[in-house]
Scaffold this active site. Sequence first.
Site, mmCIF file in Angstrom:
data_model
loop_
_atom_site.group_PDB
_atom_site.id
_atom_site.type_symbol
_atom_site.label_atom_id
_atom_site.label_comp_id
_atom_site.label_asym_id
_atom_site.label_seq_id
_atom_site.Cartn_x
_atom_site.Cartn_y
_atom_site.Cartn_z
ATOM 1 N N CYS A 12 -35.602 42.028 -94.873
ATOM 2 C CA CYS A 12 -36.172 40.848 -94.221
ATOM 3 C C CYS A 12 -37.325 41.387 -93.380
ATOM 4 O O CYS A 12 -37.895 42.408 -93.739
ATOM 5 C CB CYS A 12 -35.141 40.155 -93.329
ATOM 6 S SG CYS A 12 -33.655 39.649 -94.242
ATOM 7 N N GLY A 41 -39.550 36.744 -94.961
ATOM 8 C CA GLY A 41 -38.376 35.906 -94.817
ATOM 9 C C GLY A 41 -38.727 34.521 -94.367
ATOM 10 O O GLY A 41 -39.406 34.351 -93.350
ATOM 11 N N ASN A 126 -32.989 44.876 -91.764
ATOM 12 C CA ASN A 126 -33.712 44.748 -93.030
ATOM 13 C C ASN A 126 -33.114 45.751 -93.993
ATOM 14 O O ASN A 126 -33.121 46.952 -93.724
ATOM 15 C CB ASN A 126 -35.203 45.037 -92.828
ATOM 16 C CG ASN A 126 -35.966 45.104 -94.143
ATOM 17 O OD1 ASN A 126 -35.633 44.414 -95.086
ATOM 18 N ND2 ASN A 126 -36.988 45.936 -94.191
ATOM 19 N N GLY A 127 -32.588 45.260 -95.121
ATOM 20 C CA GLY A 127 -32.007 46.153 -96.116
ATOM 21 C C GLY A 127 -30.701 45.612 -96.650
ATOM 22 O O GLY A 127 -30.357 44.448 -96.452
ATOM 23 N N TYR A 270 -45.732 44.577 -104.250
ATOM 24 C CA TYR A 270 -45.966 43.187 -103.835
ATOM 25 C C TYR A 270 -45.270 42.709 -102.579
ATOM 26 O O TYR A 270 -45.642 41.673 -102.042
ATOM 27 C CB TYR A 270 -45.628 42.210 -104.970
ATOM 28 C CG TYR A 270 -44.298 42.379 -105.629
ATOM 29 C CD1 TYR A 270 -44.230 42.918 -106.901
ATOM 30 C CD2 TYR A 270 -43.118 41.995 -105.016
ATOM 31 C CE1 TYR A 270 -43.023 43.077 -107.534
ATOM 32 C CE2 TYR A 270 -41.909 42.157 -105.651
ATOM 33 C CZ TYR A 270 -41.862 42.692 -106.915
ATOM 34 O OH TYR A 270 -40.657 42.853 -107.547
ATOM 35 N N SER A 311 -49.991 37.842 -104.393
ATOM 36 C CA SER A 311 -49.846 39.291 -104.267
ATOM 37 C C SER A 311 -50.554 40.065 -105.368
ATOM 38 O O SER A 311 -50.751 41.273 -105.244
ATOM 39 C CB SER A 311 -48.367 39.674 -104.229
ATOM 40 O OG SER A 311 -47.675 39.130 -105.322
ATOM 41 N N ASP A 373 -50.574 39.985 -113.153
ATOM 42 C CA ASP A 373 -49.413 39.615 -112.355
ATOM 43 C C ASP A 373 -48.731 40.888 -111.867
ATOM 44 O O ASP A 373 -48.942 41.969 -112.435
ATOM 45 C CB ASP A 373 -48.434 38.769 -113.172
ATOM 46 C CG ASP A 373 -47.527 37.906 -112.305
ATOM 47 O OD1 ASP A 373 -47.580 38.047 -111.071
ATOM 48 O OD2 ASP A 373 -46.776 37.084 -112.869
ATOM 49 N N ASP A 374 -47.927 40.753 -110.802
ATOM 50 C CA ASP A 374 -47.318 41.955 -110.248
ATOM 51 C C ASP A 374 -46.026 42.346 -110.927
ATOM 52 O O ASP A 374 -45.598 43.495 -110.833
ATOM 53 C CB ASP A 374 -47.085 41.802 -108.737
ATOM 54 C CG ASP A 374 -46.419 40.492 -108.373
ATOM 55 O OD1 ASP A 374 -45.475 40.094 -109.063
ATOM 56 O OD2 ASP A 374 -46.846 39.861 -107.398
ATOM 57 N N CYS A 461 -38.093 55.287 -104.442
ATOM 58 C CA CYS A 461 -36.962 54.664 -105.138
ATOM 59 C C CYS A 461 -37.522 53.892 -106.318
ATOM 60 O O CYS A 461 -38.270 52.930 -106.153
ATOM 61 C CB CYS A 461 -36.197 53.731 -104.214
ATOM 62 S SG CYS A 461 -34.810 52.923 -105.057
ATOM 63 N N CYS A 464 -34.855 50.519 -110.258
ATOM 64 C CA CYS A 464 -34.887 49.328 -111.111
ATOM 65 C C CYS A 464 -35.761 49.524 -112.344
ATOM 66 O O CYS A 464 -35.690 48.718 -113.278
ATOM 67 C CB CYS A 464 -35.361 48.128 -110.314
ATOM 68 S SG CYS A 464 -37.010 48.320 -109.646
#
Length: 485
Positions: A12, A41, A126-127, A270, A311, A373-374, A461, A464
Amino acid sequence: MIYGDCDLKDKCGIVGIHSKNSSIDVSSSIYYGLHALQHRGQESAGMATFNSDNINEGTYGDKNGLSHHCGMGLLIDAFKGDIINELNGEVGIGHVRYSTTGQSKFENSQPFVTTFNDFSIAIAHNGDIINSGRLRRELMAEGVEFTSDTDSEILCHLIKREFLKTSDMIETLENVSNIIMGSYSLVILVNGDLYAIRDPAAMKPLAIAEKDDTFIVASETVAFDVIGAKFIRDFKPGEIIYFKDNKINSHIISKADKTKNSHCMFEYVYFARPDSTIDGKNVYQVRLNIGRALFDKFPIDADVVMPVPDSSIPAAIGYSRASGIPYGEGLIKNRYVGRTFIMPTQEERELAVKLKMNPLVSELKGKKIVLVDDSIVRGTTSESLIEIIREAGAKEIHLMIGCPPVIAPCYYGVAMASKDELIAANNSVEEIKEKLGVDSLGYISIEDLVDSIGIPAEELCLGCINEEYPTEIPSDLEVESYYKF
């Protein structure tokens, strides 16, 4: 901000402010700092402040001098009327929320506050704590009663439990860091003391600045810009910053020494505002680099380069500059449409996309378009956008994506679909091109993305997009129920 093709959400935005002068009220600065982080957020917002001269007074105060207020919606919705005037204090924290763990409801808004003995603790997070399920069960077995279904309240109770044992916040945070697993940047108010901590892998951004007689910590540097504060530096991995004798004090938690950096690449692609700088990398420049890298790999003979706002704008500019193809706008974003909610029918889902984006027919008809697009995650919104552009008369559509194919869920605070819903996890690039109905489809490679960011791959990281996660993934983590769309 409209993100990619499924309104990906990050959790957030946080702000904390410590004043060296008890006569300075920090509440308005927290408010404006949160306003600069509103893109992080939009479901709820909240603030907690401490006023040493106002103990046991004020509508929102408690016996320890802590005042607290949360509300649903945007800041302007959460802080109506004179509420901000009831939160005056010399130290405070604030939060804006998107839901990843926990539903979008008032009980899940932050900061969370707990009071015991002569202490009040407020926490904003946040997380995502990925072993939160097990920790919740353990705390419930100890008699803890929860008012929310978020991992942030779990953190609040863990800090309370450990603080009761140690009476020392640094030792408390050391102990908690050995219990929790996942990503976190935290601001914590303990009566009149402010602590801020970044997780040992530095997944989530956190920085510190100074203005006159105040120190400010925030998720992004744009929060400093809006209140005229001077950036000092980013938090180090695993760093706790606290303020003693009106000076910055630092402690690195022991776990950080054996934890590798894992900065979230999504911040650069983004999530962060383009005018932010994160860990020394200017976000706008990174996105320009992404656009240039896309042209280098996918040079297209086209009439115009267009972004999917907002973005993707810098990446489209980067592609345009590298290619010499004019930059233009073909989709106009409706800035008064809120967060996308789940529509029950395909017709309503298509209507939701049209409410957010309206085509400029004069700029699209008969044109060969490079559309930047992102991301593509589920593919549903991308498909609707392509259909809108086709109906406007575009001759060719060449879709360029500034994030490599998303093939696995995120467990660290990005509301990512389960693997079954990820279009790239179940289809080849050629199959995705056919499903979307574009003339060509180009994804940036992982290598080019890493080069564009300018941080070594081993310090990012990328879970994904390569399924190599920086932490162990708990076996009892239920992905499909874990993410609330």
